[in-house]
Design a protein around this motif. Structure first.
Motif, PDB file in Angstrom:
ATOM      1  N   LYS A 140       0.830  -1.199   0.000  1.00 59.66           N
ATOM      2  CA  LYS A 140       0.000   0.000   0.000  1.00 59.66           C
ATOM      3  C   LYS A 140       0.869   1.255   0.000  1.00 59.66           C
ATOM      4  N   ARG A 141       1.930   1.255   0.796  1.00 57.20           N
ATOM      5  CA  ARG A 141       2.833   2.408   0.828  1.00 57.20           C
ATOM      6  C   ARG A 141       3.567   2.578  -0.506  1.00 57.20           C
ATOM      7  N   GLU A 167       1.297   4.214  -2.954  1.00 51.93           N
ATOM      8  CA  GLU A 167       1.206   5.654  -2.700  1.00 51.93           C
ATOM      9  C   GLU A 167       2.393   6.392  -3.305  1.00 51.93           C
ATOM     10  N   PHE A 208       2.071   6.505  -7.110  1.00 48.33           N
ATOM     11  CA  PHE A 208       1.069   7.480  -7.555  1.00 48.33           C
ATOM     12  C   PHE A 208       1.611   8.906  -7.448  1.00 48.33           C
ATOM     13  N   VAL A 209       2.289   9.214  -6.357  1.00 45.69           N
ATOM     14  CA  VAL A 209       2.840  10.566  -6.186  1.00 45.69           C
ATOM     15  C   VAL A 209       3.896  10.844  -7.250  1.00 45.69           C
ATOM     16  N   SER A 215       9.807   1.920  -8.160  1.00 44.41           N
ATOM     17  CA  SER A 215       8.655   1.644  -7.301  1.00 44.41           C
ATOM     18  C   SER A 215       7.709   0.620  -7.934  1.00 44.41           C
ATOM     19  N   TYR A 260       6.721  -2.784  -6.259  1.00 41.28           N
ATOM     20  CA  TYR A 260       5.311  -3.154  -6.043  1.00 41.28           C
ATOM     21  C   TYR A 260       5.060  -4.595  -6.472  1.00 41.28           C
ATOM     22  N   PHE A 277      -4.364   3.262  -6.655  1.00 40.11           N
ATOM     23  CA  PHE A 277      -4.335   3.962  -5.368  1.00 40.11           C
ATOM     24  C   PHE A 277      -5.698   3.885  -4.682  1.00 40.11           C
ATOM     25  N   HIS A 314      -6.668   1.625  -1.168  1.00 47.07           N
ATOM     26  CA  HIS A 314      -7.086   2.377   0.012  1.00 47.07           C
ATOM     27  C   HIS A 314      -8.551   2.155   0.345  1.00 47.07           C
TER      28      HIS A 314
END
Length: 464
Positions: free
Chosen positions: A59-60, A63, A66-67, A112, A116, A199, A203
Motif C-alpha cells: 500500500k505504501r 502511494e 502514484f505521487v 517503485s 510493487y 491507489f 485504500h
C-alpha cells in the motif's frame, strides 16, 4: 505415578485473537511477541502476520508510485505550457532541466513499480507457502510487469528535438505537417493515471477487510480491482462517474489543444475553452460540427473521446434509471394508495349507478318513456357502469403485481391453516389405520378360534 503426562514448567501456545492479531500467551500470565524461526514459515500465524505486513508495505509503495506519476505529469504540463506561452524555448536549458527532473522521477517510478510487483510476489509466496518466488511467476505476470514498465517509462526526453511527419487530412490552413516527438510522448504520458485507480483500490476497506476476504473465498468471488470498482459504482455512482467524465474531458481537451497548436498556431482550438467545447460535444456524441480538429493527432483523440463517451454516458444513463426506479417498499406504498383511490372511485361509480337507476325508474313510472331527460340519465348510467368496471379491472391488475407485508402475512396465515388442517387429517388417518389394524387382529383371532372349533368337531366326529 512419578512421571507426569504433561511437561512441568512454562510452555507457550499460540492464542488466536483475530485474523489480524496473533499473540503468544505464557502460562505465568505474561505475553510476548511470537518470533518464528526459519523453519516456521508454514505456521498459520506467521503467514497471516507476514501477509498483513506485506499488504501494508504494498500500500505504501502504491502511494509512492502514484505521487511520482503525478509529479512527472505536472512537470510535463508546466514545461509544455511555458513553451506554448513563449516564456521558454523548446530547446532551452530551462526546458531541458525540467525534462531531466521528469526523467529522474520516472526512474524512481520504475523502481517503485518493480518493488510493487516484487512485494506482490512475496505476498503470494507468503499466502501460498512457497519457498521460491519463481514458482509464482507466470507469463501473464511477466507481461503485465513489462507493460507497466513501458507505460511508466514514456515521458518527454531531454535534448530530444525530433519531429514526426503526420498527414494534414487535406486541410489547406495548416502551416506545419510535423509533430514534435516530445509532444506525442507528453500525450502518452497520461497513461500513468492508471496508478490513480490502483491507489483508490488499495485504500478501500473492502480490499483489506478479513471478513470480506473470507466471504469471497467461501463464495469463490475474487476480491480484486474489478470487485472494488463495482462496489464503488454501486455505493457512490455519481462520484465515480462524475470523476471519470470530468477527468476524461479535461485531459482529452488539453491533448487536442496541444496537437492543434503544434499543427497550426493560429487554430481556434488553441484556446482551452474551445477545446473543452469540442471534447464535450464529441464525448456526448452530439457533434455540432462548428469546430473540428485539423490535425491527425487531434482527430485520433477526438475519436477516442467519442468511444469513451458512448460507454460512460450509457453507464450513467443506466445508473440514473436505476436510481429513479422505485424501491420495493416505495412501490408497495404507491400501489396501496392507488388501490385506495380505485376503491373510492368504484364506490362512487356504484352509487351513481344506483342513483341513475332509481331516477330512470321514477321517470318510467311517471310515463316518461321517451325524451331528453330519460336519455341523459341513461347515458350517465352507462358511464357510471363503465367507470366502475374500469376501476375494478385496474385494481385487479395492480393486485397481481403487489406483494407486500399484508399480503405476505395473509399468505403465511393461509399456509399455516393449511398445514394445521393437513396435520389434523393425518392424525385422523393414523387413528383410522390403527383401528383397522385392531380389527384385522381381532378377525385373525376369531378365524383362528373358528378353525380350532372346526378341528375339534372333526376330531370328535371321527372318534364317534
Amino acid at each position: 505415578m512419578d512421571d507426569p503426562l504433561l511437561p512441568v514448567g512454562p510452555s507457550k501456545y499460540v492464542k488466536y485473537d483475530s485474523t489480524e492479531t496473533f499473540v503468544t500467551e505464557i502460562t505465568d500470565g505474561g505475553f510476548e511477541e511470537l518470533r518464528p524461526s526459519s523453519n516456521d514459515t508454514n505456521n498459520l500465524g506467521y503467514r497471516i502476520g507476514r501477509r498483513r505486513d506485506l499488504l501494508t508495505k504494498r500500500k505504501r509503495i502504491a502511494e509512492v508510485s502514484f505521487v511520482l506519476g503525478v509529479i512527472g505529469i505536472l512537470l510535463v504540463i508546466i514545461d509544455t505550457e511555458l513553451v506554448l506561452a513563449g516564456k521558454i524555448g523548446a530547446e532551452s536549458s530551462a526546458s531541458n532541466a525540467i525534462r531531466v527532473v521528469t526523467s529522474i522521477s520516472t526512474i524512481f517510478l520504475l523502481i517503485s513499480i518493480i518493488a510493487y510487483h516484487a512485494t506482490g510476489q512475496r505476498l503470494f509466496k507468503a499466502s501460498a507457502g512457497f519457498e521460491d518466488w519463481r514458482l509464482g511467476m507466470t507469463a501473464t505476470k511477466w507481461l503485465r510487469l513489462s507493460i507497466e514498465l513501458l507505460i511508466c517509462f514514456i515521458h518527454p526526453l531531454p535534448f530530444l528535438h525530433l519531429f514526426i511527419p503526420t498527414p494534414n487530412m487535406g486541410s489547406s490552413i495548416l502551416t506545419s505537417k510535423s509533430l514534435p516527438t516530445n509532444a506525442i510522448l507528453t500525450i502518452l504520458m497520461f497513461l500513468r493515471l492508471y496508478l490513480f485507480g490502483r491507489f483508490v483500490v488499495l485504500h478501500n476497506n473492502l480490499f483489506y477487510a478479513s471478513s470480506v476476504q473470507s466471504m469471497g473465498a467461501l463464495s469463490r468471488v475474487k476480491i480484486n480491482a474489478s470487485f472494488v470498482f463495482k462496489a464503488l459504482l454501486s455505493s457512490t455512482p455519481c462520484v465515480v462517474l462524475g470523476t471519470v467524465m470530468v477527468s476524461t474531458i479535461v485531459i482529452n481537451s488539453w491533448n487536442i489543444r496541444l496537437c492543434e497548436v503544434y499543427a497550426d498556431p493560429n487554430s481556434k482550438l488553441g484556446e482551452f475553452t474551445q477545446a473543452i467545447w469540442l471534447t464535450t460535444v464529441t464525448f456526448l456524441t452530439v457533434g455540432y460540427g462548428d469546430i473540428i480538429p485539423h490535425s491527425f493527432c487531434g482527430r485520433i483523440i477526438a475519436l477516442l473521446s467519442g468511444l469513451m463517451g458512448v460507454g460512460i454516458v450509457a453507464l450513467a444513463v443506466a445508473v440514473l434509471a436505476h436510481n429513479l426506479e422505485q424501491s420495493r417498499s416505495e412501490k408497495y406504498i404507491h400501489t396501496f394508495v392507488q388501490q385506495l383511490a380505485l376503491d373510492k372511485c368504484a364506490k362512487n361509480a356504484a352509487s351513481d349507478v344506483v342513483k341513475q337507476t332509481v331516477r330512470i325508474w321514477l321517470l318510467k313510472k311517471n310515463g316518461h318513456y321517451k325524451g331528453k331527460t330519460l336519455l341523459k340519465h341513461q347515458s350517465k348510467l352507462l358511464r357510471a357502469k363503465r367507470k366502475m368496471q374500469e376501476a375494478k379491472f385496474t385494481k385487479s391488475h395492480l393486485s397481481e403485481g403487489m406483494i407486500g407485508p399484508v399480503e405476505l402475512s395473509s399468505e403465511l396465515n393461509n399456509m399455516c391453516d393449511v398445514v394445521t388442517s393437513v396435520k389434523e387429517d393425518q392424525k385422523g388417518f393414523e387413528q383410522r389405520i390403527a383401528n383397522l389394524e385392531n380389527l384385522v387382529v381381532n378377525m385373525s383371532r376369531q378365524l383362528h378360534d373358528v378353525r380350532d372349533m372346526l378341528n375339534n368337531k372333526k376330531c370328535r366326529s371321527i372318534k364317534e
